[in-house]
Write a protein that holds these residues in place. Sequence first.
Motif, short mmCIF file in Angstrom:
data_model
loop_
_atom_site.label_atom_id
_atom_site.label_comp_id
_atom_site.label_asym_id
_atom_site.label_seq_id
_atom_site.Cartn_x
_atom_site.Cartn_y
_atom_site.Cartn_z
N ARG A 174 28.94 75.73 -94.01
CA ARG A 174 29.98 74.93 -93.36
C ARG A 174 30.16 75.28 -91.89
N ASN A 175 29.05 75.67 -91.29
CA ASN A 175 29.07 75.99 -89.87
C ASN A 175 28.07 75.04 -89.21
N ARG A 176 28.57 74.29 -88.23
CA ARG A 176 27.73 73.25 -87.64
C ARG A 176 26.46 73.80 -86.99
N PHE A 177 26.54 75.02 -86.49
CA PHE A 177 25.36 75.56 -85.80
C PHE A 177 24.30 76.00 -86.81
N TYR A 178 24.72 76.55 -87.90
CA TYR A 178 23.76 76.86 -88.96
C TYR A 178 23.17 75.57 -89.51
N ALA A 179 24.02 74.59 -89.71
CA ALA A 179 23.55 73.32 -90.26
C ALA A 179 22.48 72.71 -89.36
N GLN A 180 22.63 72.91 -88.04
CA GLN A 180 21.64 72.42 -87.09
C GLN A 180 20.25 72.97 -87.38
N LEU A 181 20.21 74.17 -87.94
CA LEU A 181 18.94 74.85 -88.09
C LEU A 181 18.18 74.45 -89.36
N THR A 182 18.75 73.52 -90.12
CA THR A 182 18.05 73.10 -91.33
C THR A 182 16.68 72.51 -91.00
N GLY A 183 16.65 71.70 -89.96
CA GLY A 183 15.38 71.10 -89.55
C GLY A 183 14.34 72.13 -89.20
N LEU A 216 27.44 82.37 -85.36
CA LEU A 216 25.99 82.33 -85.15
C LEU A 216 25.55 83.56 -84.34
N ARG A 217 26.32 83.88 -83.33
CA ARG A 217 25.99 85.07 -82.53
C ARG A 217 25.99 86.31 -83.41
N LEU A 218 26.91 86.36 -84.37
CA LEU A 218 27.01 87.52 -85.26
C LEU A 218 25.73 87.70 -86.07
N ALA A 219 25.05 86.62 -86.32
CA ALA A 219 23.76 86.72 -87.02
C ALA A 219 22.65 87.08 -86.05
#
Lengths: 245, 245
Positions: free
Chosen positions: A163-172, B106-109
């Motif tokens: 549920r974090n938009r930046f992680y979700a971005q990385l799906t691709g 994200l930075r934390l990762a």
Amino acid sequence: MNTRVRGQNLTYSIANHIGTAIVTGVYSKDNPIPIEADLSKEFGASRPVLREAVKMLTAKGLLSARPRRGTWVQPESHWNLLDPDVLGWLLQRKFSTALLIEFTELRLAVEPAAAMLAARTAGAAEKAALSAAIERMQAAERGDDDPLESDIAFHVAVLQASRNRFYAQLTGFTATALRFSIRMTNRYKGVRLASVAVHKKVSDAILAGKSAAAGEAMRRLIQEALRIMKKRHAESAARKGTPEA
Amino acid sequence: MNTRVRGQNLTYSIANHIGTAIVTGVYSKDNPIPIEADLSKEFGASRPVLREAVKMLTAKGLLSARPRRGTWVQPESHWNLLDPDVLGWLLQRKFSTALLIEFTELRLAVEPAAAMLAARTAGAAEKAALSAAIERMQAAERGDDDPLESDIAFHVAVLQASRNRFYAQLTGFTATALRFSIRMTNRYKGVRLASVAVHKKVSDAILAGKSAAAGEAMRRLIQEALRIMKKRHAESAARKGTPEA
DNA sequence: ACCGCAATATTATAATATAAATACGATTAT
DNA sequence: ATAATCGTATTTATATTATAATATTGCGGT
């Protein structure tokens, strides 16, 4: 030149061509990218169309232009590697194990953290997606589903569940990485079969809300993939280093 | 409308305007983005120029267009959030603590992992940059340098020292995050001063090649920043939730 | 009610003209 | 001789207009 395979229109087709040429290192100091007018001739397109393609590539950090100075390729550090198109061009035509390793090193940071977040914040829908992905992997184990696609579905589900938009971005990007890594760890089958259990461990931890366990399980999973890649990379480097051995 | 503050030319200026409008949610189902012809009127620009701006935004995943269907805004999940422009537009005009928190997650990762890599792979030049950044932070502690810029220099140095192109890509994002987070943690001078020691711990571990220690130190550093952000976020949410309390 | 066709709206492509910016060279002054 | 300045030429930037391709919508026929 205007085959128009992808994106369906001239502008995109030209942007793809030039973008691929740039990331594969076609242009250099001795062979700089031609000026607008020459490029439009080369591709048999009008200047407006060509300019649109160039503008798309500047938007991705690949090009820059000034009156009288012409158009030039930006230094590699300026390229937007996290842009799906740029990454695709790079991997498609210049596939290198080194790049895949760098890519997986990023995944090693991101995905365990996503799993940790997912354990804390995943909702019902996200948990269902995760369970479904695991079931697909188990089906693949029996030969009833595609091993690669089910694997991708799992990793995507975890990233989405954060549920974090930046992680979700990385799906691709993860999907891309997995698709390309199959070229390297080709025997997918043996390794993969064993790893369904490991994947399930991640899933179980997320479903149970066990953040630390989820992160650790995911870390091991990717660490193992990375280990294999590095081993392969070292082997092929050794072969090249001592060709007559 | 054509103030041309940034990027210096009409096309970029218009791309900035429309890009900002999109990410701040100006356009919706009731208020869709106008067609090409109307947009060019609105901005007082020619259609080719406007089309170039639109193409730049499609390259960043914000727009899409088809003949007869017109131009439309892509769903938010399609936006390239990791594009520096997109992120800048988002934070500049729609600064939200929630977004900053997601960003810091994200930075934390990423940054602890970068520190771990750096401890293993950093070369002389990268180590020197790291030491210089620490010295700048110490200077800032004495009031002889800028605290924010020296802090940014440190985090950038770590990412660069990882020698991984994908981590290096994220330098711009970390810089952006730090610049915006100062809006939130602004009055925390005390925290900032104390953290120089923590930063140095990261640096020392990297210089000594102690991977695990470097990662752990960095993790604590960002975890603490995240903790403060979340606390603030909860406080402001509580204030909004009970306006008359 | 459904299928197909035609009208129409919108982007895609093209051609061309003019303006602005800037790099480079020439010329002049010190 | 060198440096500064000015002019010229090259290239992108912007504008205008025309035509083509595409896809949606509605109408009309079955």
